[in-house]
Design a protein around this motif. Structure first.
Motif, PDB file in Angstrom:
ATOM      1  N   SER A  11      -5.506   4.332   1.945  1.00  0.00           N
ATOM      2  CA  SER A  11      -6.705   3.480   1.971  1.00  0.00           C
ATOM      3  C   SER A  11      -6.520   2.407   0.907  1.00  0.00           C
ATOM      4  O   SER A  11      -6.188   2.728  -0.239  1.00  0.00           O
ATOM      5  CB  SER A  11      -7.965   4.280   1.638  1.00  0.00           C
ATOM      6  OG  SER A  11      -8.107   5.368   2.510  1.00  0.00           O
TER       7      SER A  11
ATOM      8  N   ALA B  70      -6.373   0.707   6.405  1.00  0.00           N
ATOM      9  CA  ALA B  70      -6.315   2.168   6.490  1.00  0.00           C
ATOM     10  C   ALA B  70      -4.990   2.530   7.165  1.00  0.00           C
ATOM     11  O   ALA B  70      -4.490   1.761   7.996  1.00  0.00           O
ATOM     12  CB  ALA B  70      -7.479   2.700   7.316  1.00  0.00           C
TER      13      ALA B  70
ATOM     14  N   GLY C 287      -2.336   9.940   3.926  1.00  0.00           N
ATOM     15  CA  GLY C 287      -3.367   8.987   4.330  1.00  0.00           C
ATOM     16  C   GLY C 287      -3.464   7.871   3.294  1.00  0.00           C
ATOM     17  O   GLY C 287      -3.385   8.131   2.092  1.00  0.00           O
TER      18      GLY C 287
ATOM     19  N   LYS D  63      -1.782   5.864   7.942  1.00  0.00           N
ATOM     20  CA  LYS D  63      -1.272   7.223   7.861  1.00  0.00           C
ATOM     21  C   LYS D  63       0.257   7.152   7.974  1.00  0.00           C
ATOM     22  O   LYS D  63       0.771   6.531   8.910  1.00  0.00           O
ATOM     23  CB  LYS D  63      -1.856   8.057   8.990  1.00  0.00           C
ATOM     24  CG  LYS D  63      -1.951   9.532   8.676  1.00  0.00           C
ATOM     25  CD  LYS D  63      -2.495  10.294   9.845  1.00  0.00           C
ATOM     26  CE  LYS D  63      -3.999  10.411   9.826  1.00  0.00           C
ATOM     27  NZ  LYS D  63      -4.496  11.284  10.910  1.00  0.00           N
TER      28      LYS D  63
ATOM     29  N   GLN E 159     -12.847  -1.908   1.836  1.00  0.00           N
ATOM     30  CA  GLN E 159     -11.586  -1.416   2.377  1.00  0.00           C
ATOM     31  C   GLN E 159     -10.952  -2.496   3.261  1.00  0.00           C
ATOM     32  O   GLN E 159     -11.608  -3.049   4.154  1.00  0.00           O
ATOM     33  CB  GLN E 159     -11.785  -0.131   3.186  1.00  0.00           C
ATOM     34  CG  GLN E 159     -10.458   0.513   3.563  1.00  0.00           C
ATOM     35  CD  GLN E 159     -10.602   1.917   4.109  1.00  0.00           C
ATOM     36  OE1 GLN E 159     -11.709   2.432   4.252  1.00  0.00           O
ATOM     37  NE2 GLN E 159      -9.476   2.552   4.405  1.00  0.00           N
TER      38      GLN E 159
ATOM     39  N   SER F 291       0.827  -1.205   0.000  1.00  0.00           N
ATOM     40  CA  SER F 291       0.000   0.000   0.000  1.00  0.00           C
ATOM     41  C   SER F 291       0.864   1.258   0.000  1.00  0.00           C
ATOM     42  O   SER F 291       0.497   2.276  -0.571  1.00  0.00           O
ATOM     43  CB  SER F 291      -0.931   0.000   1.213  1.00  0.00           C
ATOM     44  OG  SER F 291      -1.807  -1.103   1.144  1.00  0.00           O
TER      45      SER F 291
ATOM     46  N   ARG G 200      -4.986  -2.584  15.278  1.00  0.00           N
ATOM     47  CA  ARG G 200      -4.618  -1.190  14.999  1.00  0.00           C
ATOM     48  C   ARG G 200      -3.290  -0.881  15.656  1.00  0.00           C
ATOM     49  O   ARG G 200      -3.060  -1.306  16.795  1.00  0.00           O
ATOM     50  CB  ARG G 200      -5.628  -0.227  15.601  1.00  0.00           C
ATOM     51  CG  ARG G 200      -6.812   0.045  14.744  1.00  0.00           C
ATOM     52  CD  ARG G 200      -7.659   1.114  15.405  1.00  0.00           C
ATOM     53  NE  ARG G 200      -8.944   0.555  15.783  1.00  0.00           N
ATOM     54  CZ  ARG G 200      -9.816   1.165  16.572  1.00  0.00           C
ATOM     55  NH1 ARG G 200      -9.517   2.326  17.117  1.00  0.00           N
ATOM     56  NH2 ARG G 200     -10.967   0.607  16.830  1.00  0.00           N
TER      57      ARG G 200
END
Lengths: 140, 143
Positions: free
Chosen positions: A120, A131, A118, A133, A128, A64, B86
């Motif tokens: 995605s 995610a 950012g 950053k 999706q 990504s 996360r």
């Protein structure tokens, strides 16, 4: 990994063009078995993954960030200073993912140049899967 | 069932440490990672270029060290890490060819959010000198 990009501008985008809100054109990658094997070799194996039907989540994340490769090659020496990631969905081997990137913050103070991008990432069904950053400090 | 589908047998609780992952970084591995990720920043793969930077030589991709941290999280939390995990980390110092990187992690607290229990973890990685390479935190569903 088979790469397909419709982006003709991001590879040539300079720091001045990368204003807040700038969107990189999406880049697609096929996460084939051989591509994953190469990734696993690079990270020195991840017990059990090679027999898995799913792509290691960090392999998806690594690709990504490929959306930034044009920028990174242009601004040689950029330093990756922080990373946020959220793994949203398992990605089966053989999936073609589509990676999107957007400038969410840009800072220039003296010689310090900083970009927050950012990320995605979507699967073939437009769901999706990741995610993130990314913060980059660029050579002044 | 794939390894990503497995759940660890032991339920982790606040105060528990996560199983460390130890990896040796080499220029060969860095070059492989560049190919696998598509990140060919010369600071990672071009010794002549990297020598002119403040690092004085090539350094590993931050994401390579983060892959080691993620491996630790997968070993501890299995599928829960791969779906819904996360993290937020800072890359504090570079990992260089020849370094040995050891990950570390701890369940700092658990929290019940509408019937779903999550673990808040501290995580990081150090080199053989004990210098922090990666530091951050993660949140992952338990069970």
């Amino acid at each position: 990994m088979k790469e397909r990009s419709t982006d003709k501008t991001s590879a040539g985008a300079g720091f001045d063009q990368l204003v807040k809100g700038y969107e990189f054109s999406p880049v697609s990658y096929e996460l084939s078995k051989s591509a994953i094997s190469k990734y696993l070799e690079a990270v020195a194996g991840q017990g059990g993954y090679p027999s898995s039907d799913f792509v290691p989540p960090m392999c998806v994340a690594a690709r990504s960030l490929g959306v930034l490769s044009g920028l990174i090659s242009l601004l040689a020496g950029a330093i990756h200073t922080s990373q946020e990631l959220e793994f949203l969905k398992l990605v089966p081997v053989g999936t073609t993912i589509e990676c999107h990137g957007r400038v969410v913050q840009k800072l220039q103070r003296g010689r310090l140049r900083l970009l927050v991008i950012g990320l995605s990432t979507f699967n073939q069904d437009k769901e999706q899967v990741l995610a993130g950053k990314t913060t980059l400090v660029l050579p002044g | 069932m794939s390894s990503l589908g497995k759940q660890p047998k032991t339920k982790l609780k606040a105060g528990d440490t996560l199983p460390a992952v130890v990896k040796h970084v080499s220029q060969e591995k860095i070059n492989l990672y560049a190919e696998a990720s598509g990140d060919f920043n010369p600071i990672h793969i071009d010794e002549a270029f990297a020598r002119q930077t403040p690092f004085g030589g090539t350094v590993a991709h931050g994401m390579l060290c983060l892959a080691y941290v993620s491996e630790m999280m997968t070993a501890a939390f299995g599928r829960s890490w791969a779906v819904g995990g996360r993290l937020s980390v800072r890359f504090k110092a570079p990992a260089r060819p020849g370094d040995t990187i050891t990950t570390e992690g701890k369940v700092v607290s658990t929290v019940d959010e509408e019937g779903v229990v999550y673990a808040n973890c501290s995580l990081g990685a150090r080199n053989q000198k004990g210098e922090t390479v990666v530091v951050g935190e993660a949140k992952v569903k338990l069970g």
